[in-house]
Design a protein around this motif. Structure first.
Motif, PDB file in Angstrom:
ATOM      1  N   THR A  63     -34.618 -37.775 -42.487  1.00  0.00           N
ATOM      2  CA  THR A  63     -35.272 -37.061 -42.073  1.00  0.00           C
ATOM      3  C   THR A  63     -36.307 -38.295 -42.252  1.00  0.00           C
ATOM      4  OG1 THR A  63     -36.547 -36.646 -44.529  1.00  0.00           O
ATOM      5  CG2 THR A  63     -36.488 -34.472 -42.457  1.00  0.00           C
ATOM      6  N   LEU A  64     -36.543 -39.267 -42.762  1.00  0.00           N
ATOM      7  CA  LEU A  64     -36.583 -40.656 -42.878  1.00  0.00           C
ATOM      8  C   LEU A  64     -36.885 -41.564 -40.988  1.00  0.00           C
ATOM      9  CD1 LEU A  64     -35.464 -42.706 -45.809  1.00  0.00           C
ATOM     10  CD2 LEU A  64     -37.437 -41.645 -46.094  1.00  0.00           C
ATOM     11  N   LEU A  65     -36.186 -40.950 -40.620  1.00  0.00           N
ATOM     12  CA  LEU A  65     -35.720 -41.610 -39.262  1.00  0.00           C
ATOM     13  C   LEU A  65     -37.305 -41.495 -38.119  1.00  0.00           C
ATOM     14  CD1 LEU A  65     -31.875 -41.292 -37.432  1.00  0.00           C
ATOM     15  CD2 LEU A  65     -33.607 -43.185 -38.644  1.00  0.00           C
ATOM     16  N   ASN A  94     -34.800 -33.903 -47.209  1.00  0.00           N
ATOM     17  CA  ASN A  94     -35.192 -33.718 -48.716  1.00  0.00           C
ATOM     18  C   ASN A  94     -37.158 -33.647 -48.970  1.00  0.00           C
ATOM     19  OD1 ASN A  94     -32.597 -35.074 -49.993  1.00  0.00           O
ATOM     20  ND2 ASN A  94     -33.307 -36.447 -49.416  1.00  0.00           N
ATOM     21  N   PRO A  95     -37.372 -32.784 -49.979  1.00  0.00           N
ATOM     22  CA  PRO A  95     -38.508 -32.565 -49.830  1.00  0.00           C
ATOM     23  C   PRO A  95     -39.111 -33.523 -50.343  1.00  0.00           C
ATOM     24  CG  PRO A  95     -36.645 -31.389 -51.243  1.00  0.00           C
ATOM     25  CD  PRO A  95     -36.119 -32.170 -51.582  1.00  0.00           C
ATOM     26  N   GLU A  96     -39.466 -34.604 -50.437  1.00  0.00           N
ATOM     27  CA  GLU A  96     -40.485 -35.220 -50.222  1.00  0.00           C
ATOM     28  C   GLU A  96     -41.297 -36.104 -49.029  1.00  0.00           C
ATOM     29  OE1 GLU A  96     -36.719 -38.159 -51.728  1.00  0.00           O
ATOM     30  OE2 GLU A  96     -37.780 -35.896 -52.122  1.00  0.00           O
ATOM     31  N   THR A  97     -39.947 -35.896 -47.978  1.00  0.00           N
ATOM     32  CA  THR A  97     -40.042 -36.013 -46.783  1.00  0.00           C
ATOM     33  C   THR A  97     -40.712 -35.240 -45.855  1.00  0.00           C
ATOM     34  OG1 THR A  97     -38.011 -35.645 -45.826  1.00  0.00           O
ATOM     35  CG2 THR A  97     -38.518 -37.714 -47.071  1.00  0.00           C
ATOM     36  N   ILE A 112     -33.171 -28.600 -33.111  1.00  0.00           N
ATOM     37  CA  ILE A 112     -32.697 -28.255 -34.385  1.00  0.00           C
ATOM     38  C   ILE A 112     -33.240 -26.949 -34.528  1.00  0.00           C
ATOM     39  CG2 ILE A 112     -32.977 -29.226 -36.846  1.00  0.00           C
ATOM     40  CD1 ILE A 112     -33.390 -32.110 -35.667  1.00  0.00           C
ATOM     41  N   ASN A 113     -32.120 -26.189 -35.555  1.00  0.00           N
ATOM     42  CA  ASN A 113     -31.658 -24.573 -36.046  1.00  0.00           C
ATOM     43  C   ASN A 113     -31.169 -23.999 -37.083  1.00  0.00           C
ATOM     44  OD1 ASN A 113     -29.111 -24.833 -35.290  1.00  0.00           O
ATOM     45  ND2 ASN A 113     -29.452 -23.636 -33.504  1.00  0.00           N
ATOM     46  N   ARG A 114     -31.087 -25.340 -38.260  1.00  0.00           N
ATOM     47  CA  ARG A 114     -30.624 -25.218 -39.088  1.00  0.00           C
ATOM     48  C   ARG A 114     -30.813 -26.202 -40.049  1.00  0.00           C
ATOM     49  NH1 ARG A 114     -26.499 -25.658 -42.653  1.00  0.00           N
ATOM     50  NH2 ARG A 114     -26.252 -24.231 -44.867  1.00  0.00           N
ATOM     51  N   ILE A 115     -32.096 -25.946 -41.233  1.00  0.00           N
ATOM     52  CA  ILE A 115     -32.117 -27.335 -42.062  1.00  0.00           C
ATOM     53  C   ILE A 115     -31.345 -27.086 -43.276  1.00  0.00           C
ATOM     54  CG2 ILE A 115     -33.875 -28.338 -43.714  1.00  0.00           C
ATOM     55  CD1 ILE A 115     -34.644 -29.030 -40.809  1.00  0.00           C
ATOM     56  N   SER A 116     -30.533 -27.989 -44.462  1.00  0.00           N
ATOM     57  CA  SER A 116     -30.664 -28.265 -45.372  1.00  0.00           C
ATOM     58  C   SER A 116     -31.108 -29.045 -46.068  1.00  0.00           C
ATOM     59  CB  SER A 116     -28.652 -28.641 -45.186  1.00  0.00           C
ATOM     60  OG  SER A 116     -28.545 -29.159 -46.758  1.00  0.00           O
ATOM     61  N   LEU A 117     -31.977 -28.284 -47.059  1.00  0.00           N
ATOM     62  CA  LEU A 117     -32.879 -29.055 -48.877  1.00  0.00           C
ATOM     63  C   LEU A 117     -31.972 -29.542 -49.524  1.00  0.00           C
ATOM     64  CD1 LEU A 117     -35.730 -29.759 -48.101  1.00  0.00           C
ATOM     65  CD2 LEU A 117     -36.619 -27.391 -49.358  1.00  0.00           C
ATOM     66  N   SER A 136     -41.046 -30.392 -58.530  1.00  0.00           N
ATOM     67  CA  SER A 136     -40.505 -28.600 -58.568  1.00  0.00           C
ATOM     68  C   SER A 136     -42.066 -28.676 -57.114  1.00  0.00           C
ATOM     69  CB  SER A 136     -40.395 -28.794 -59.156  1.00  0.00           C
ATOM     70  OG  SER A 136     -41.378 -28.468 -60.890  1.00  0.00           O
ATOM     71  N   THR A 137     -42.644 -28.994 -57.948  1.00  0.00           N
ATOM     72  CA  THR A 137     -43.838 -28.503 -56.873  1.00  0.00           C
ATOM     73  C   THR A 137     -43.513 -28.483 -55.508  1.00  0.00           C
ATOM     74  OG1 THR A 137     -45.267 -28.486 -58.656  1.00  0.00           O
ATOM     75  CG2 THR A 137     -46.545 -28.205 -56.321  1.00  0.00           C
ATOM     76  N   GLU A 138     -42.944 -29.550 -54.976  1.00  0.00           N
ATOM     77  CA  GLU A 138     -42.810 -30.533 -53.948  1.00  0.00           C
ATOM     78  C   GLU A 138     -41.664 -29.700 -53.168  1.00  0.00           C
ATOM     79  OE1 GLU A 138     -44.327 -34.992 -53.978  1.00  0.00           O
ATOM     80  OE2 GLU A 138     -42.978 -34.929 -54.905  1.00  0.00           O
ATOM     81  N   ALA A 139     -40.609 -29.379 -53.659  1.00  0.00           N
ATOM     82  CA  ALA A 139     -39.930 -28.594 -53.591  1.00  0.00           C
ATOM     83  C   ALA A 139     -39.871 -27.504 -53.108  1.00  0.00           C
ATOM     84  CB  ALA A 139     -38.584 -28.365 -55.319  1.00  0.00           C
ATOM     85  N   ILE A 140     -40.741 -26.281 -53.790  1.00  0.00           N
ATOM     86  CA  ILE A 140     -41.304 -25.217 -53.561  1.00  0.00           C
ATOM     87  C   ILE A 140     -42.104 -24.827 -52.035  1.00  0.00           C
ATOM     88  CG2 ILE A 140     -42.336 -23.078 -54.038  1.00  0.00           C
ATOM     89  CD1 ILE A 140     -41.209 -23.215 -56.797  1.00  0.00           C
TER      90      ILE A 140
END
Length: 375
Positions: A63-65, A94-97, A112-117, A136-140
């Motif tokens: 997700t940095l791209l 990653n959650p922060e992105t 893209i139809n599936r995300i692995s977080l 944790s707040t950003e993840a949720i």
């Protein structure tokens, strides 16, 4: 055939990570894209008669791209490979992105139809120890954003056996994640690599892992809880709602051919395995030289059989005894009779309907059990 693309960029390397990665910058992204497109074209010509059944873009932090870069990659993939219609297409994040709804919408437009977080933990102190960039707040929050963007097929990664983690904390993480309604949860035991930041701190006594019997409870109690919430355990570390198993990873465990693109990516095609260089310069040079000099490992029948045993026993389905006889000409039960008897009496394996499979206690020590069969 499965297609994997490695994006080697991260904002910062996590303290437990041993994978090849680089700090993200535009100066590095440009040569990476050029080299990757050369490899896509080269492998596409080599494998023009093979159908791609799934794509997985991992890293690193894909997700940095930018969407522009991802579109260039996918345009080249579509022009070079034969892709199955309605295939599974996984993208790691990653959650922060995850903070721009327009970016997420653009990901869906690319197919893209599936995300692995990569959540890993919902305890902020543990996240700090791991070197993760999110809270944790950003993840949720990121889970909600992905679901609002239409990513129904969402997988969340968690890690158990972490420094400072108790059984109670682990179970609370699982309960919180289940309430977020993902379709898939991956639960990995922490693997300590000696050359990582966390590995060095562990060696120096600066951090401590939970005792082994507590780690065992985390795995077994966690698996039992997830199954009580209708998450089917289909592999040592993976749980899904009905109809949402990861088809890409299942392909690995079934021994299907796969092509890996990008620096450090691994491929297995027609019994030969190879790995791209774990440096951007080395990888770029190799693509310019049409992969001349790239060493390939001929697995041979004996190695293939060992890997079939290893991969099959990682799954809840287990090893098909009829297939084993067809591959080897041997009866698995006769060949390993005393070992199977000992494992069964210790409630580590079950045998039924022509399969031998590990119990939950067996999956906890799967590496040790599998070694007994293949070495």
């Amino acid at each position: 055939m499965l297609l994997y693309i490695h994006v080697p960029f991260c904002r910062r390397k996590c303290h437990y990570c041993a994978f090849f990665s680089l700090p993200h910058s535009a100066d590095l992204e440009v040569p990476y894209l050029k080299a990757l497109k050369r490899e896509i074209a080269f492998r596409g010509k080599q494998l023009k008669d093979r159908n791609i059944s799934s794509i997985y873009i991992g890293g690193g932090t894909p997700t940095l791209l930018s969407i522009s870069s991802l579109r260039k990659i996918m345009n080249k993939v579509c022009a070079s490979f034969r892709l199955h219609k309605n295939m599974e297409f996984t993208f790691e994040a990653n959650p922060e992105t995850i903070n721009d709804p327009n970016y997420l919408s653009a990901l869906r437009s690319l197919g893209i139809n599936r995300i692995s977080l990569g959540v890993q933990s919902l305890d902020d102190e543990i996240l700090y120890v791991l070197g993760r960039r999110h809270t944790s707040t950003e993840a949720i929050r990121s889970v909600g954003m992905l679901q609002d963007a239409g990513f129904e097929n969402l997988s969340i990664d968690l890690i158990w056996g972490l420094p400072g983690q108790s059984l109670k904390m682990w179970m609370q993480d699982l309960r919180t994640v289940v309430k977020l309604r993902p379709k898939h949860i991956s639960c990995y035991g922490l693997s300590i690599e000696p050359d990582t930041f966390l590995g060095q701190h562990l060696e120096q006594g600066q951090v401590e892992l939970p005792e082994e019997h507590f780690q065992a409870k985390m795995y077994v109690h966690g698996a039992e809880y997830l199954e009580s919430e209708s998450f089917l355990q289909y592999e040592v570390s993976n749980f899904s709602k009905m109809g949402y198993v990861c088809l890409h990873n299942t392909g690995y465990w079934e021994g299907r051919d796969y092509i890996g693109l990008g620096p450090s990516a691994v491929s297995l095609v027609d019994g030969f395995r190879w790995k791209n260089p774990s440096s951007l310069d080395g990888y770029a040079a190799l693509t310019q030289d049409s992969f001349s000099g790239l060493e390939k490992e001929d697995l041979g029948h004996e190695v293939w059989v060992r890997e079939k045993i290893m991969l099959s026993l990682r799954t809840a389905k287990g090893l098909n005894l009829k297939e084993y006889r067809q591959m080897t000409g041997h009866d698995f039960c006769r060949r390993f009779g005393p070992l199977l008897k000992a494992l069964h009496s210790s409630n580590l394996i079950r045998m039924a309907n022509g399969y031998v499979r590990l119990t939950k206690n067996g999956m906890l020590v799967s590496n040790s059990i599998i070694e007994r069969f293949i070495f």
